[in-house]
Motif scaffolding. Structure first.
Motif, short mmCIF file in Angstrom:
data_model
loop_
_atom_site.label_atom_id
_atom_site.label_comp_id
_atom_site.label_asym_id
_atom_site.label_seq_id
_atom_site.Cartn_x
_atom_site.Cartn_y
_atom_site.Cartn_z
N LYS A 91 0.84 -1.36 0.11
CA LYS A 91 -0.18 -0.13 0.04
C LYS A 91 0.88 1.28 -0.03
CE LYS A 91 -4.01 -2.00 2.60
NZ LYS A 91 -4.59 -1.78 3.70
N TYR A 95 -0.18 4.41 -2.30
CA TYR A 95 -0.37 5.76 -1.77
C TYR A 95 0.58 6.93 -1.91
CZ TYR A 95 -4.43 4.14 1.11
OH TYR A 95 -5.53 3.53 1.32
N TYR A 114 -2.38 11.71 1.33
CA TYR A 114 -1.72 10.13 0.54
C TYR A 114 -0.35 9.95 1.07
CZ TYR A 114 -5.77 9.51 -2.20
OH TYR A 114 -7.26 9.50 -2.71
N GLN A 117 -0.27 8.59 4.46
CA GLN A 117 -0.58 7.18 4.50
C GLN A 117 0.57 6.35 4.01
OE1 GLN A 117 -4.40 8.03 2.57
NE2 GLN A 117 -5.26 6.47 3.94
#
Length: 145
Positions: A91, A95, A114, A117
């Motif tokens: 991820k 991101y 983003y 994250q």
């Protein structure tokens, strides 16, 4: 090529690498063709992990072409697929790509969100490249503010 030897996954990986090389030198049409072909192969062999990677390459190519909505669709699909893999480290890259896309759209708050994250997920397995990438987009978002 490996495709003729019965190893389509190897062909998909080669096409993704080729697409990335072409994108980085600005040869966008062949890059898009290679990325899309890799995506089709990964779907045909039902390899979700490689499909996520191929979607990332497709998204970056769309971004380079200015096709931001298509890039976002590819990245959101990649995130959904990544969820099914139970591997949170992946991820971080997605991101980071979303942060880059938001920055290019001048969506400063979203780019920073983003990037944050990406930073959080980068520390899951402490991959140096993911940590550097996440920090880079945090900085880029901060410079836009």
């Amino acid at each position: 090529m490996a495709e003729y030897e019965g190893v389509p996954r190897n062909v998909a990986i080669g096409l993704m690498n080729f697409a990335e090389s072409l994108r980085q030198i600005g040869d966008l049409y062949p890059a898009a063709m290679s990325a899309n072909r890799a995506l089709l192969i990964t779907r045909a062999i039902n390899n979700v992990s490689d499909e996520v990677t191929a979607l990332g390459v497709v998204a970056l190519t769309h971004m380079a072409c200015g096709a931001y909505p298509e890039a976002e669709i590819a990245l959101q699909r990649a995130l959904r697929l990544q969820e099914s893999l139970s591997h949170p480290q992946g991820k971080s890259v997605l991101y980071a790509f979303l942060a880059q896309l938001a920055a290019w759209r001048n969506e400063v708050d979203l780019a920073y969100q983003y990037a944050e994250q990406a930073w959080e997920f980068a520390h899951t397995l402490h991959y140096e490249a993911d940590i550097v990438r996440a920090r880079r987009f945090q900085g880029e978002a901060a410079l836009l503010a």
